[in-house]
Design a protein around this motif. Structure first.
Motif, PDB file in Angstrom:
ATOM      1  N   SER A  53       0.638  -0.946  -0.215  1.00 30.44           N
ATOM      2  CA  SER A  53       0.077  -0.277   0.449  1.00 30.44           C
ATOM      3  C   SER A  53       0.632   1.307   0.194  1.00 30.44           C
ATOM      4  CB  SER A  53      -0.693   0.251   0.965  1.00 30.44           C
ATOM      5  OG  SER A  53      -1.830  -1.175   0.946  1.00 30.44           O
TER       6      SER A  53
ATOM      7  N   VAL B 242       1.689   3.124  -3.768  1.00 26.51           N
ATOM      8  CA  VAL B 242       0.416   3.229  -3.722  1.00 26.51           C
ATOM      9  C   VAL B 242       0.094   4.491  -3.246  1.00 26.51           C
ATOM     10  CG1 VAL B 242      -2.344   2.766  -4.284  1.00 26.51           C
ATOM     11  CG2 VAL B 242      -0.419   0.644  -4.446  1.00 26.51           C
ATOM     12  N   VAL B 243       0.161   4.487  -1.811  1.00 26.54           N
ATOM     13  CA  VAL B 243      -0.257   5.611  -1.859  1.00 26.54           C
ATOM     14  C   VAL B 243       0.420   7.139  -2.301  1.00 26.54           C
ATOM     15  CG1 VAL B 243      -0.327   7.141   0.628  1.00 26.54           C
ATOM     16  CG2 VAL B 243      -1.392   4.728   0.552  1.00 26.54           C
TER      17      VAL B 243
ATOM     18  N   LEU C 284      -0.532   8.470  -5.410  1.00 30.82           N
ATOM     19  CA  LEU C 284      -2.025   8.886  -4.844  1.00 30.82           C
ATOM     20  C   LEU C 284      -1.823  10.204  -3.980  1.00 30.82           C
ATOM     21  CD1 LEU C 284      -4.314   6.504  -2.906  1.00 30.82           C
ATOM     22  CD2 LEU C 284      -4.840   7.662  -5.377  1.00 30.82           C
TER      23      LEU C 284
ATOM     24  N   ALA D 245      -1.095  12.158  -7.935  1.00 27.81           N
ATOM     25  CA  ALA D 245      -2.244  12.378  -8.676  1.00 27.81           C
ATOM     26  C   ALA D 245      -2.933  13.461  -8.097  1.00 27.81           C
ATOM     27  CB  ALA D 245      -3.365  11.641  -8.036  1.00 27.81           C
TER      28      ALA D 245
ATOM     29  N   PHE E 154      -4.471   8.493 -10.826  1.00 29.42           N
ATOM     30  CA  PHE E 154      -4.968   8.665 -10.033  1.00 29.42           C
ATOM     31  C   PHE E 154      -5.878   7.118 -10.116  1.00 29.42           C
ATOM     32  CE2 PHE E 154      -9.891   8.972  -8.779  1.00 29.42           C
ATOM     33  CZ  PHE E 154      -9.166   9.712  -7.070  1.00 29.42           C
ATOM     34  N   ASP E 155      -5.922   6.935 -11.098  1.00 29.67           N
ATOM     35  CA  ASP E 155      -7.367   6.057 -11.890  1.00 29.67           C
ATOM     36  C   ASP E 155      -6.418   4.897 -11.099  1.00 29.67           C
ATOM     37  OD1 ASP E 155      -9.586   7.434 -12.776  1.00 29.67           O
ATOM     38  OD2 ASP E 155      -8.467   7.774 -14.999  1.00 29.67           O
TER      39      ASP E 155
ATOM     40  N   ALA F 104      -4.480   3.981  -9.252  1.00 36.28           N
ATOM     41  CA  ALA F 104      -3.765   4.112  -7.299  1.00 36.28           C
ATOM     42  C   ALA F 104      -5.123   3.574  -6.707  1.00 36.28           C
ATOM     43  CB  ALA F 104      -2.973   5.267  -7.538  1.00 36.28           C
ATOM     44  N   LEU F 105      -6.220   4.813  -6.814  1.00 38.58           N
ATOM     45  CA  LEU F 105      -7.542   3.835  -6.298  1.00 38.58           C
ATOM     46  C   LEU F 105      -7.588   2.682  -6.436  1.00 38.58           C
ATOM     47  CD1 LEU F 105      -9.810   5.163  -4.725  1.00 38.58           C
ATOM     48  CD2 LEU F 105     -10.861   5.591  -6.918  1.00 38.58           C
TER      49      LEU F 105
ATOM     50  N   PHE G  40      -5.137   0.515  -4.488  1.00 37.60           N
ATOM     51  CA  PHE G  40      -5.622   0.857  -2.654  1.00 37.60           C
ATOM     52  C   PHE G  40      -6.384   0.202  -2.157  1.00 37.60           C
ATOM     53  CE2 PHE G  40      -6.815   3.709   0.408  1.00 37.60           C
ATOM     54  CZ  PHE G  40      -5.789   3.392   1.395  1.00 37.60           C
TER      55      PHE G  40
END
Length: 336
Positions: free
Chosen positions: A263, A266-267, A270, A274, A283-284, A286-287, A290
């Motif tokens: 995570s 990935v955070v 974000l 993003a 953002f698309d 990674a969200l 996550f």
């Protein structure tokens, strides 16, 4: 740190234990509520919001708009009015990208309308027409993407089921894993539907990626389950459910650590990619990663393993196992 290590050792040896399997009806209820909410709330919002790549249309990007991020509502109103002057009743979607760029999406326009809308946006935002880029995507291309994504998902689930059934020599483990995968996919997609995030090709890639992560975490748990249950026989002091529950506890710390480590980057994507850089594609994907990482860790622990016990609890061999001492998880050190 030493306390956490001691905690992990206690879980591995069975000195301390969480009763995941015994409380499986609670986990089933939580999973069912989450799935129903994901589907129901998405339906109430009118379904998913698909990106222009899927539905087709025209897109305009106005760069170097200094006030774009300061008043998003005013920026949206300005862009919608500029498009409306050329195409009355147009269904316009406006978003601020990167802090100083405005993205405007409409239904597919003719070349003449595209030129006029670009000029209208340049006048509205007081920028040079050269600062506006235009593009359009046909609905046919979006349909092809949707079809290919669906085929990829079905093929993945079928192959994953087959490989797991062959590896573990039982279709019941494969079925439990597939139920957990569908659970992860529905909830992750539901987050996009509930909060109105666009589903783009990047998001679809994220969905397919988390399926692989969730399956990996479930396989690790099931591998330990097979090891524990393989050592048991009719004379075992543990029941089948206790052996599976021990396996889940033994892999609990590893699952949590893997989830945290997965995570963190990935955070970072974000927050930095993003939110700060305004890269919508980051953002698309990674969200989805996550949400999927968290949900996938949950399902492998609370759903897949208990469901496997549920599928096998009526087998004669399983009923006989641990028949001499059908006790619950040991009282000493047990976590209630």
């Amino acid at each position: 740190m030493s306390n956490f290590t001691s905690f992990g050792n206690d879980l591995y040896t069975g000195a301390r234990s969480f009763d995941f399997v015994g409380r499986r009806r609670t986990w089933y209820l939580i999973a069912a509520i989450a799935v129903i909410l994901a589907i129901g709330l998405t339906a109430l919002r009118g379904g998913f919001l698909f990106g222009i790549e899927f539905r087709g249309g025209s897109e305009f990007r106005v760069s170097q708009v200094a006030e774009a991020s300061e008043d998003t509502a005013a920026t949206t109103e300005t862009a919608s009015a500029a498009v409306g002057e050329i195409v009355a009743g147009s269904n316009t979607r406006v978003s601020v990208v990167g802090g100083d760029s405005v993205r405007v999406q409409t239904e597919q326009l003719t070349p003449e309308e595209t030129t006029d809308v670009a000029q209208s946006l340049a006048d509205a935002f007081e920028v040079d027409p050269a600062q506006i880029s235009t593009s359009f995507i046909g609905a046919t291309w979006g349909g092809d993407i949707t079809r290919q994504a669906t085929i990829a998902l079905v093929v993945f689930l079928l192959l994953a089921s087959l490989v797991m059934a062959l590896y573990f020599r039982t279709w019941k483990m494969a079925l439990a894993a597939m139920v957990a995968l569908v659970h992860d996919l529905v909830i992750t997609a539901g987050i996009y539907g509930i909060f109105g995030f666009e589903i783009t090709p990047a998001a679809v890639i994220g969905f397919l990626t988390i399926l692989g992560y969730s399956l990996y975490d479930t396989v690790v748990v099931f591998d330990k389950v097979r090891e524990n249950t393989g050592e048991d026989g009719l004379e075992s002091r543990r029941t089948f459910a206790q052996s599976v529950n021990l396996a889940v506890n033994q892999t609990l710390v590893r699952s949590i650590n893997t989830s945290i480590v997965a995570s963190l980057p990935v955070v970072s994507i974000l927050l930095i990619g993003a939110l700060l850089l305004g890269a919508g594609t980051l953002f698309d994907i990674a969200l989805a990663l996550f949400v999927g990482t968290i949900v996938g860790t949950y399902s492998s622990i609370f759903l897949a393993a208990p469901l496997y016990v549920h599928l096998r609890e009526n087998e004669p061999e399983v009923k006989k196992q641990g028949g001499r001492e059908k006790r619950a998880v040991p009282e000493s050190g047990a976590v209630r």
